[in-house]
Design an enzyme around this catalytic site. Sequence first.
Site, PDB file in Angstrom:
ATOM      1  N   LYS A 143       0.836  -1.199   0.000  1.00  0.00           N
ATOM      2  CA  LYS A 143       0.000   0.000   0.000  1.00  0.00           C
ATOM      3  C   LYS A 143       0.880   1.261   0.000  1.00  0.00           C
ATOM      4  O   LYS A 143       2.094   1.181   0.224  1.00  0.00           O
ATOM      5  CB  LYS A 143      -0.928  -0.060   1.230  1.00  0.00           C
ATOM      6  CG  LYS A 143      -1.891  -1.266   1.200  1.00  0.00           C
ATOM      7  CD  LYS A 143      -2.714  -1.344   2.480  1.00  0.00           C
ATOM      8  CE  LYS A 143      -3.728  -2.485   2.429  1.00  0.00           C
ATOM      9  NZ  LYS A 143      -4.535  -2.561   3.681  1.00  0.00           N
ATOM     10  N   TYR A 175     -12.227  -3.655  -2.710  1.00  0.00           N
ATOM     11  CA  TYR A 175     -12.708  -3.597  -1.321  1.00  0.00           C
ATOM     12  C   TYR A 175     -14.224  -3.567  -1.230  1.00  0.00           C
ATOM     13  O   TYR A 175     -14.771  -3.028  -0.276  1.00  0.00           O
ATOM     14  CB  TYR A 175     -12.097  -2.377  -0.624  1.00  0.00           C
ATOM     15  CG  TYR A 175     -10.622  -2.543  -0.311  1.00  0.00           C
ATOM     16  CD1 TYR A 175     -10.191  -3.494   0.630  1.00  0.00           C
ATOM     17  CD2 TYR A 175      -9.650  -1.773  -0.937  1.00  0.00           C
ATOM     18  CE1 TYR A 175      -8.840  -3.664   0.929  1.00  0.00           C
ATOM     19  CE2 TYR A 175      -8.293  -1.939  -0.650  1.00  0.00           C
ATOM     20  CZ  TYR A 175      -7.905  -2.883   0.283  1.00  0.00           C
ATOM     21  OH  TYR A 175      -6.570  -3.037   0.587  1.00  0.00           O
ATOM     22  N   PHE A 208     -15.319   2.876   7.777  1.00  0.00           N
ATOM     23  CA  PHE A 208     -13.949   3.229   7.395  1.00  0.00           C
ATOM     24  C   PHE A 208     -13.722   3.212   5.882  1.00  0.00           C
ATOM     25  O   PHE A 208     -12.628   3.524   5.409  1.00  0.00           O
ATOM     26  CB  PHE A 208     -12.926   2.311   8.089  1.00  0.00           C
ATOM     27  CG  PHE A 208     -13.043   0.844   7.741  1.00  0.00           C
ATOM     28  CD1 PHE A 208     -12.504   0.326   6.557  1.00  0.00           C
ATOM     29  CD2 PHE A 208     -13.674  -0.035   8.616  1.00  0.00           C
ATOM     30  CE1 PHE A 208     -12.605  -1.018   6.242  1.00  0.00           C
ATOM     31  CE2 PHE A 208     -13.782  -1.394   8.301  1.00  0.00           C
ATOM     32  CZ  PHE A 208     -13.243  -1.879   7.108  1.00  0.00           C
ATOM     33  N   ARG A 214      -0.859 -14.702   4.066  1.00  0.00           N
ATOM     34  CA  ARG A 214      -1.565 -14.044   5.181  1.00  0.00           C
ATOM     35  C   ARG A 214      -0.750 -14.151   6.475  1.00  0.00           C
ATOM     36  O   ARG A 214      -0.736 -13.227   7.290  1.00  0.00           O
ATOM     37  CB  ARG A 214      -2.953 -14.666   5.391  1.00  0.00           C
ATOM     38  CG  ARG A 214      -3.942 -14.376   4.279  1.00  0.00           C
ATOM     39  CD  ARG A 214      -4.512 -12.985   4.335  1.00  0.00           C
ATOM     40  NE  ARG A 214      -5.436 -12.767   5.427  1.00  0.00           N
ATOM     41  CZ  ARG A 214      -6.257 -11.717   5.507  1.00  0.00           C
ATOM     42  NH1 ARG A 214      -6.274 -10.790   4.548  1.00  0.00           N
ATOM     43  NH2 ARG A 214      -7.055 -11.559   6.526  1.00  0.00           N
ATOM     44  N   ARG A 262       3.215  -6.716   9.036  1.00  0.00           N
ATOM     45  CA  ARG A 262       2.489  -5.677   9.775  1.00  0.00           C
ATOM     46  C   ARG A 262       2.998  -5.547  11.211  1.00  0.00           C
ATOM     47  O   ARG A 262       3.055  -4.444  11.766  1.00  0.00           O
ATOM     48  CB  ARG A 262       0.994  -5.970   9.763  1.00  0.00           C
ATOM     49  CG  ARG A 262       0.337  -5.718   8.393  1.00  0.00           C
ATOM     50  CD  ARG A 262      -1.047  -6.310   8.333  1.00  0.00           C
ATOM     51  NE  ARG A 262      -1.786  -5.963   7.121  1.00  0.00           N
ATOM     52  CZ  ARG A 262      -2.923  -6.567   6.759  1.00  0.00           C
ATOM     53  NH1 ARG A 262      -3.435  -7.533   7.510  1.00  0.00           N
ATOM     54  NH2 ARG A 262      -3.542  -6.204   5.653  1.00  0.00           N
ATOM     55  N   ASN A 265      -1.708  -0.089   7.381  1.00  0.00           N
ATOM     56  CA  ASN A 265      -1.137  -1.410   7.669  1.00  0.00           C
ATOM     57  C   ASN A 265      -0.293  -2.012   6.543  1.00  0.00           C
ATOM     58  O   ASN A 265      -0.123  -3.229   6.452  1.00  0.00           O
ATOM     59  CB  ASN A 265      -2.229  -2.377   8.162  1.00  0.00           C
ATOM     60  CG  ASN A 265      -3.309  -2.618   7.126  1.00  0.00           C
ATOM     61  OD1 ASN A 265      -3.258  -2.063   6.032  1.00  0.00           O
ATOM     62  ND2 ASN A 265      -4.268  -3.462   7.461  1.00  0.00           N
ATOM     63  N   HIS A 269      -1.569  -5.551   1.606  1.00  0.00           N
ATOM     64  CA  HIS A 269      -2.803  -6.334   1.448  1.00  0.00           C
ATOM     65  C   HIS A 269      -2.451  -7.740   0.969  1.00  0.00           C
ATOM     66  O   HIS A 269      -1.521  -7.920   0.193  1.00  0.00           O
ATOM     67  CB  HIS A 269      -3.711  -5.688   0.399  1.00  0.00           C
ATOM     68  CG  HIS A 269      -4.837  -6.590  -0.047  1.00  0.00           C
ATOM     69  ND1 HIS A 269      -6.030  -6.677   0.637  1.00  0.00           N
ATOM     70  CD2 HIS A 269      -4.917  -7.482  -1.075  1.00  0.00           C
ATOM     71  CE1 HIS A 269      -6.809  -7.579   0.028  1.00  0.00           C
ATOM     72  NE2 HIS A 269      -6.154  -8.080  -1.010  1.00  0.00           N
ATOM     73  N   GLU A 299      -9.495 -11.210  -6.982  1.00  0.00           N
ATOM     74  CA  GLU A 299      -8.644 -10.025  -6.914  1.00  0.00           C
ATOM     75  C   GLU A 299      -7.583 -10.008  -8.016  1.00  0.00           C
ATOM     76  O   GLU A 299      -7.277  -8.956  -8.579  1.00  0.00           O
ATOM     77  CB  GLU A 299      -8.006  -9.932  -5.524  1.00  0.00           C
ATOM     78  CG  GLU A 299      -9.059  -9.657  -4.455  1.00  0.00           C
ATOM     79  CD  GLU A 299      -8.523  -9.738  -3.026  1.00  0.00           C
ATOM     80  OE1 GLU A 299      -7.315 -10.005  -2.826  1.00  0.00           O
ATOM     81  OE2 GLU A 299      -9.330  -9.538  -2.101  1.00  0.00           O
TER      82      GLU A 299
HETATM   83  P1  IDP Z   1      -7.280  -7.433   5.797  1.00  0.00           P
HETATM   84  O1  IDP Z   1      -6.553  -6.397   4.964  1.00  0.00           O
HETATM   85  O2  IDP Z   1      -6.396  -7.963   6.893  1.00  0.00           O
HETATM   86  O3  IDP Z   1      -7.906  -8.520   4.962  1.00  0.00           O
HETATM   87  P2  IDP Z   1      -9.952  -6.334   6.147  1.00  0.00           P
HETATM   88  O4  IDP Z   1     -10.819  -6.532   7.343  1.00  0.00           O
HETATM   89  O5  IDP Z   1     -10.334  -7.044   4.888  1.00  0.00           O
HETATM   90  O6  IDP Z   1      -8.451  -6.656   6.560  1.00  0.00           O
HETATM   91  O7  IDP Z   1      -9.908  -4.764   5.864  1.00  0.00           O
HETATM   92  C1  IDP Z   1      -9.369  -4.259   4.662  1.00  0.00           C
HETATM   93  C2  IDP Z   1      -8.507  -3.059   4.960  1.00  0.00           C
HETATM   94  O8  IDP Z   1      -9.342  -2.014   5.445  1.00  0.00           O
HETATM   95  C3  IDP Z   1      -7.482  -3.274   6.077  1.00  0.00           C
HETATM   96  O9  IDP Z   1      -6.291  -3.872   5.616  1.00  0.00           O
HETATM   97  C4  IDP Z   1      -7.242  -1.843   6.540  1.00  0.00           C
HETATM   98  O10 IDP Z   1      -6.394  -1.143   5.618  1.00  0.00           O
HETATM   99  C5  IDP Z   1      -8.641  -1.257   6.430  1.00  0.00           C
HETATM  100  N1  IDP Z   1      -9.383  -1.370   7.698  1.00  0.00           N
HETATM  101  C6  IDP Z   1      -9.991  -2.457   8.207  1.00  0.00           C
HETATM  102  N2  IDP Z   1     -10.600  -2.198   9.381  1.00  0.00           N
HETATM  103  C7  IDP Z   1     -10.355  -0.879   9.615  1.00  0.00           C
HETATM  104  C8  IDP Z   1     -10.729  -0.002  10.679  1.00  0.00           C
HETATM  105  O11 IDP Z   1     -11.373  -0.364  11.660  1.00  0.00           O
HETATM  106  N3  IDP Z   1     -10.280   1.297  10.569  1.00  0.00           N
HETATM  107  C9  IDP Z   1      -9.568   1.748   9.504  1.00  0.00           C
HETATM  108  N4  IDP Z   1      -9.205   0.939   8.483  1.00  0.00           N
HETATM  109  C10 IDP Z   1      -9.593  -0.353   8.541  1.00  0.00           C
HETATM  110 MG    MG Z   2      -9.504  -8.465   3.629  1.00  0.00          MG
END
Ligand code: IDP
Ligand code: MG
Length: 150
Positions: free
Chosen positions: A9, A49, A57, A85, A102, A112, A115, A126
């Site tokens: 990212k 997404y 968010f 992962r 991370r 973070n 992805h 994807e």
């Molecule tokens: P992942 O990337 O570990 O699969 P997901 O729950 O799919 O996590 O969320 C996608 C992305 O959305 C996360 O990597 C992060 O960048 C963002 N995200 C998820 N939850 C939050 C939140 O509570 N606040 C802000 N950003 C979030």
């Molecule tokens: Mg995800």
Amino acid sequence: MDRTFVMIKPDGIQRGLVGEIISRFEAKGLKLSASRFENLPDTRVTEQYKEHLAKPFFPSLKQYIMGGPCFLMVWEGRNVVSIARKLIGATNPAEALPGTIRGDFGIDIGRNVIHGSDSPESAIREIAIHFGQNELVSYTRIDEAVIYEY
Ligand code: IDP
Ligand code: MG
């Protein structure tokens, strides 16, 4: 072989982590099958997404991902989706274990670094969003002969 979609990212790019992250995937024994460095268009970020469209968010997530160039990759290997992962670590970097990307390089959930697809089905979806079939390069890495038992 299985494939997964991984994307560094904009914060990972700005912090100069591309080489470090690629090294970790390479050292694990995974095989790079495609890559591209680009500013993602709105349409592909939304598609990527879409499960989060209704989340509070989502607007900030989109702003984050579109805030600068990303480095997109397809990695290949047996069970690569779950392995990637694990290398990446928990969504919230504050809780991600040390040794994960991370866990080693992030603090805030909204920054973070990277992805990775969460299932083989998501990976197929994807990869198709971001890459054409003709961009996936097929080759043998010479160390596959010693990385896999069979
Ligand atoms: P992942 O990337 O570990 O699969 P997901 O729950 O799919 O996590 O969320 C996608 C992305 O959305 C996360 O990597 C992060 O960048 C963002 N995200 C998820 N939850 C939050 C939140 O509570 N606040 C802000 N950003 C979030
Ligand atoms: Mg995800």
